[in-house]
Design a protein around this motif. Sequence first.
Motif, mmCIF file in Angstrom:
data_model
loop_
_atom_site.group_PDB
_atom_site.id
_atom_site.type_symbol
_atom_site.label_atom_id
_atom_site.label_comp_id
_atom_site.label_asym_id
_atom_site.label_seq_id
_atom_site.Cartn_x
_atom_site.Cartn_y
_atom_site.Cartn_z
ATOM 1 N N ARG A 63 39.144 109.699 52.912
ATOM 2 C CA ARG A 63 38.680 110.086 54.248
ATOM 3 C C ARG A 63 37.753 109.033 54.847
ATOM 4 N NH1 ARG A 63 39.341 115.457 55.899
ATOM 5 N NH2 ARG A 63 37.571 115.212 57.306
ATOM 6 N N ARG A 85 50.874 113.499 60.706
ATOM 7 C CA ARG A 85 50.033 114.645 60.342
ATOM 8 C C ARG A 85 50.890 115.908 60.205
ATOM 9 N NH1 ARG A 85 44.366 113.946 61.154
ATOM 10 N NH2 ARG A 85 43.998 111.710 60.982
ATOM 11 N N LYS A 136 44.579 110.137 56.667
ATOM 12 C CA LYS A 136 43.347 110.287 55.894
ATOM 13 C C LYS A 136 42.494 111.471 56.338
ATOM 14 C CE LYS A 136 40.350 107.073 58.515
ATOM 15 N NZ LYS A 136 39.074 107.799 58.494
ATOM 16 N N GLY A 137 42.604 111.848 57.595
ATOM 17 C CA GLY A 137 41.806 112.958 58.104
ATOM 18 C C GLY A 137 42.132 114.286 57.468
ATOM 19 N N GLN A 138 43.307 114.409 56.871
ATOM 20 C CA GLN A 138 43.705 115.662 56.220
ATOM 21 C C GLN A 138 43.595 115.586 54.704
ATOM 22 O OE1 GLN A 138 47.271 116.303 59.292
ATOM 23 N NE2 GLN A 138 47.140 117.970 57.835
ATOM 24 N N LYS A 189 38.125 116.857 65.690
ATOM 25 C CA LYS A 189 37.516 116.589 64.396
ATOM 26 C C LYS A 189 37.184 115.111 64.168
ATOM 27 C CE LYS A 189 39.833 120.474 62.093
ATOM 28 N NZ LYS A 189 40.824 120.853 61.046
ATOM 29 N N GLU A 190 38.038 114.222 64.692
ATOM 30 C CA GLU A 190 37.893 112.804 64.357
ATOM 31 C C GLU A 190 37.696 111.890 65.560
ATOM 32 O OE1 GLU A 190 40.984 111.692 61.406
ATOM 33 O OE2 GLU A 190 41.515 113.824 61.505
ATOM 34 N N GLY A 191 37.847 112.440 66.757
ATOM 35 C CA GLY A 191 37.650 111.643 67.954
ATOM 36 C C GLY A 191 38.871 110.821 68.333
ATOM 37 N N SER A 197 38.059 102.688 56.041
ATOM 38 C CA SER A 197 37.656 102.135 57.336
ATOM 39 C C SER A 197 38.697 101.230 57.990
ATOM 40 C CB SER A 197 36.350 101.349 57.174
ATOM 41 O OG SER A 197 36.511 100.312 56.215
ATOM 42 N N ARG A 225 39.274 107.709 68.310
ATOM 43 C CA ARG A 225 39.500 106.574 67.402
ATOM 44 C C ARG A 225 40.575 106.874 66.369
ATOM 45 N NH1 ARG A 225 36.912 104.768 62.519
ATOM 46 N NH2 ARG A 225 36.995 102.479 62.324
ATOM 47 N N ALA A 226 40.740 108.139 65.998
ATOM 48 C CA ALA A 226 41.720 108.509 64.977
ATOM 49 C C ALA A 226 43.142 108.143 65.386
ATOM 50 C CB ALA A 226 41.635 110.006 64.684
ATOM 51 N N VAL A 232 43.017 116.917 65.937
ATOM 52 C CA VAL A 232 42.639 115.572 65.499
ATOM 53 C C VAL A 232 41.537 115.005 66.391
ATOM 54 C CG1 VAL A 232 43.438 113.182 65.247
ATOM 55 C CG2 VAL A 232 44.868 115.074 64.446
#
Length: 306
Positions: free
Chosen positions: A241, A137, A232-234, A158-160, A244, A162-163, A155
């Motif tokens: 995004r 990232r 993918k989060g960014q 925003k994404e938990g 899966s 799991r990210a 991170v």
Amino acid sequence: MTDNEYDYESLGDNTSMTQNAMAGALAGIAEHCAMYPVDSIKTRMQVIQTAPATPSPTIALGQQVRSSSRNLWRGVNSVVLGAGPAHALHFATYEFCKEYYGANRQGHHPLASAAAGATATFAHDALMNPFDVIKQRMQLGDSAYRTVRECARSVFAKEGFRAFYISLPTTLAMSVPFQSIQFSTYEYFRKVLNPHGGYDPSTHVIAGGLAGAVASSLTTPLDVVKTLLQTKGQSHDVRIRGASGLVDAATIIKERYGLRGFFRGFKPRVLTHMPSAAISWSVYEYFKWLMHSSHHGQEQSNLLPL
């Protein structure tokens, strides 16, 4: 055989788990830090942008080289924090499993070496994956993160949690064959180049470099998939995004770029892993030899009065 001539090939038996772990930690930090800027270039070349049109790898590489050296080093703290413990666990597990699976016997035993490398990889990746997510990232050209803590907190918010582990299955799918190929290839070339098993720095550098080049070449497609999942989060692309997992990410890459898309960043990946593997193995073998020889010398000095 004199006091100073001992079978270096059997050092996995003679060195303790602590010594193997310490040598592995130093090797991991040296490996990742030395080649970090090239790894940053590789990451940026692999990231899929929202626009489908992408410059050729040669142009992209030139653009990344022109980036400031400070930006190319961004995120290195995450590697230092994770690589030390992860590589300590990795090499200690490898040495134990190499003996357990019978790879230390005379002759070539590629399957036993590969099995030891694969087992060690599970332990390494479970510990290293969150640090690798943070590293990638921060390596992105448009990353606004200034510190490892800031990136990790963002991170997570925003994404938990799991990210940090969404790419682990892909990472293992890449790392297990990568490390299996690397360890078995390294052990093969080490024994071919140095059949007597004595400590020889040039052997470890050459064998390590060849092992890194072969392993990184064969596993580049999975590395591209892993990079997509970890960054993918960014992305501004809704499709990316929403990726899966491994299959979904691979489908996106195939749709956007075809089969060539799975080799984005191939050159800098090989240029990263070839010298980094040479550095890692030579540093590891050196410190393992140094600690063993120091211990051996101490034992000899304790016996002198007798």
